[in-house]
Scaffold this motif. Structure first.
Motif, PDB file in Angstrom:
ATOM      1  N   GLY A 115     -40.949  57.532 115.919  1.00 40.60           N
ATOM      2  CA  GLY A 115     -40.430  58.317 117.171  1.00 40.60           C
ATOM      3  C   GLY A 115     -40.671  57.718 117.947  1.00 40.60           C
ATOM      4  O   GLY A 115     -39.937  56.267 118.498  1.00 40.60           O
ATOM      5  N   LYS A 116     -39.892  58.456 119.525  1.00 38.98           N
ATOM      6  CA  LYS A 116     -40.175  57.424 120.967  1.00 38.98           C
ATOM      7  C   LYS A 116     -40.221  56.717 121.531  1.00 38.98           C
ATOM      8  O   LYS A 116     -41.797  57.334 121.201  1.00 38.98           O
ATOM      9  N   THR A 117     -40.742  55.976 122.235  1.00 35.97           N
ATOM     10  CA  THR A 117     -41.233  55.368 122.407  1.00 35.97           C
ATOM     11  C   THR A 117     -41.539  56.044 124.596  1.00 35.97           C
ATOM     12  O   THR A 117     -41.214  57.154 124.678  1.00 35.97           O
ATOM     13  N   LYS A 118     -43.153  55.705 124.503  1.00 37.96           N
ATOM     14  CA  LYS A 118     -43.055  55.956 126.150  1.00 37.96           C
ATOM     15  C   LYS A 118     -43.286  55.844 127.743  1.00 37.96           C
ATOM     16  O   LYS A 118     -44.085  54.771 127.148  1.00 37.96           O
ATOM     17  N   GLU A 119     -42.434  55.593 128.490  1.00 36.56           N
ATOM     18  CA  GLU A 119     -42.683  55.313 129.525  1.00 36.56           C
ATOM     19  C   GLU A 119     -44.120  54.795 129.996  1.00 36.56           C
ATOM     20  O   GLU A 119     -44.085  53.870 130.526  1.00 36.56           O
ATOM     21  N   ASP A 120     -45.098  55.487 129.972  1.00 43.08           N
ATOM     22  CA  ASP A 120     -46.273  55.657 130.129  1.00 43.08           C
ATOM     23  C   ASP A 120     -47.124  55.177 129.594  1.00 43.08           C
ATOM     24  O   ASP A 120     -48.632  54.702 129.927  1.00 43.08           O
ATOM     25  N   ALA A 121     -46.593  54.387 128.326  1.00 41.70           N
ATOM     26  CA  ALA A 121     -47.922  53.610 127.457  1.00 41.70           C
ATOM     27  C   ALA A 121     -46.948  52.039 127.268  1.00 41.70           C
ATOM     28  O   ALA A 121     -45.865  51.742 127.436  1.00 41.70           O
ATOM     29  N   TYR A 122     -48.214  51.222 127.503  1.00 41.54           N
ATOM     30  CA  TYR A 122     -47.813  50.006 126.782  1.00 41.54           C
ATOM     31  C   TYR A 122     -46.992  50.075 125.278  1.00 41.54           C
ATOM     32  O   TYR A 122     -48.567  50.860 124.422  1.00 41.54           O
ATOM     33  N   GLU A 123     -46.167  49.580 124.388  1.00 41.49           N
ATOM     34  CA  GLU A 123     -45.596  49.622 123.278  1.00 41.49           C
ATOM     35  C   GLU A 123     -45.916  48.116 122.510  1.00 41.49           C
ATOM     36  O   GLU A 123     -44.616  47.450 123.070  1.00 41.49           O
ATOM     37  N   ILE A 124     -46.465  48.267 121.479  1.00 41.13           N
ATOM     38  CA  ILE A 124     -46.386  46.974 120.921  1.00 41.13           C
ATOM     39  C   ILE A 124     -45.508  47.523 118.965  1.00 41.13           C
ATOM     40  O   ILE A 124     -46.032  48.977 119.262  1.00 41.13           O
ATOM     41  N   LEU A 125     -44.722  46.875 118.878  1.00 44.93           N
ATOM     42  CA  LEU A 125     -43.705  47.128 117.570  1.00 44.93           C
ATOM     43  C   LEU A 125     -43.893  46.354 116.569  1.00 44.93           C
ATOM     44  O   LEU A 125     -43.605  44.623 117.446  1.00 44.93           O
ATOM     45  N   LEU A 126     -44.708  46.066 115.319  1.00 43.29           N
ATOM     46  CA  LEU A 126     -44.481  45.470 114.313  1.00 43.29           C
ATOM     47  C   LEU A 126     -43.921  45.850 113.437  1.00 43.29           C
ATOM     48  O   LEU A 126     -43.414  46.686 112.862  1.00 43.29           O
ATOM     49  N   ALA A 127     -42.483  44.960 113.111  1.00 43.87           N
ATOM     50  CA  ALA A 127     -41.209  44.768 112.939  1.00 43.87           C
ATOM     51  C   ALA A 127     -40.891  44.221 112.045  1.00 43.87           C
ATOM     52  O   ALA A 127     -40.456  42.409 112.595  1.00 43.87           O
ATOM     53  N   HIS A 128     -41.489  43.912 111.332  1.00 42.93           N
ATOM     54  CA  HIS A 128     -41.603  42.755 109.890  1.00 42.93           C
ATOM     55  C   HIS A 128     -39.941  41.862 109.555  1.00 42.93           C
ATOM     56  O   HIS A 128     -39.681  40.657 110.066  1.00 42.93           O
ATOM     57  N   ILE A 129     -38.800  42.252 109.724  1.00 46.35           N
ATOM     58  CA  ILE A 129     -37.445  41.755 110.142  1.00 46.35           C
ATOM     59  C   ILE A 129     -36.902  42.050 111.395  1.00 46.35           C
ATOM     60  O   ILE A 129     -37.074  42.533 112.445  1.00 46.35           O
TER      61      ILE A 129
END
Length: 288
Positions: free
Chosen positions: A189-203
């Motif tokens: 899904g798309k990120t949201k500008e009004d939220a703080y976004e943490i991405l768990l991305a193994h590689i």
């Protein structure tokens, strides 16, 4: 004879050193200051775990758990490879560790390539993988396999997304497969500008794409610090057999995006670390 004795002594010392290097982790603390950190999430602390691979620090991972408790996290983030694909029978090691964590903390766990192989019935059957997911749920672990979770505090929002790339992205000895922002969005899904976004991305190889995607804080692993670290050159080899990989360990920045790349806590195929001790990360976010 003198030279043989000296060689044996040096070899023995090297073995002892490598044992110490592999069995004694370090805790690396980071303070991440960003304008986008929401007021209500200011001073939030995350303990970040990658690539444990069933490794144990003391009986029942007592030393690892002690280090985690002393870090006083609000949340546990796991960016994959808690397990080893070829050793499904050792899964109880992971279950015990997770059960101890969930007694005290929210745990958000995204898959790495080892969990992904189980999903595709590599190293186990479909029933085993389904039992794995059910057990995680019973333990209270939030498993984010191309899924996201929204945390709310007052009017502020923090989103944790777990990215699981298809197996073709974990190539060995071949030209790297590229990924676009559109492909990432189609998965989580798309990120949201009004939220703080943490991405768990193994590689970590796709850091630039993750940054363009719009993540604020990324946790990655997979590379094990490059197995061996050399002064000025960094990690020597990646799991895809790339020499001196661009992303081996540490902190990387692009625009407003920051990636924390852990050296990980375990080993498997190449069971050594040289000048590259296992690492537990603690990240505190603050609004600046």
């Amino acid at each position: 004879m003198q030279y043989i004795f000296a060689a044996v002594v040096i070899a023995a010392l090297l073995v002892v050193y490598l044992w110490i290097e592999n069995k004694n982790m370090v805790v690396t603390n980071y303070l991440l200051e960003q304008k986008k950190v929401p007021d209500n999430f200011h001073d939030m602390r995350f303990v970040c775990i990658t690539d444990l691979h069933y490794n144990q620090y003391g009986k029942g991972n007592a030393r690892l758990l002690k280090a985690i408790h002393e870090s006083k996290p609000d949340v546990i983030l796991i960016a994959g490879d808690l397990v080893v694909t070829a050793k499904p029978k050792k899964i109880e090691v992971a279950y015990h560790f997770l059960s101890e964590l969930t007694k005290r903390y929210p745990v958000y766990y995204a898959p790495g390539n080892h969990e992904l192989k189980w999903e595709h019935s590599i190293g186990c059957d479909k029933e085993f993988y389904q039992n794995f997911l059910e057990k995680l749920k019973k333990l209270g672990v939030c498993y984010l396999n191309n899924e996201s979770l929204t945390l709310k505090k007052g009017s502020d929002t923090l989103i944790i997304r777990g990215l699981s790339l298809p197996l073709r992205f974990f190539v060995k000895g071949k030209q790297k497969v590229e990924i676009s922002v559109d492909e990432i969005e189609s998965l989580i899904g798309k990120t949201k500008e009004d939220a703080y976004e943490i991405l768990l991305a193994h590689i970590p190889d796709y850091f630039e794409s993750y940054a363009l995607y719009g993540a604020d804080f990324i946790l990655s692993g997979h590379v094990h610090g490059g197995i061996m670290k050399l002064p000025f050159l960094g990690g020597v080899i990646s799991p895809s057999y790339e020499l001196f990989p661009k992303y081996d360990s540490g902190i990387f920045k692009k625009g407003r995006t920051v990636m924390f790349l852990s050296r990980g806590l375990g080993t498997h195929t190449i069971p050594v670390r040289v000048f590259n001790r296992p690492e537990l990360l603690c990240v505190e976010i603050r609004k600046c």
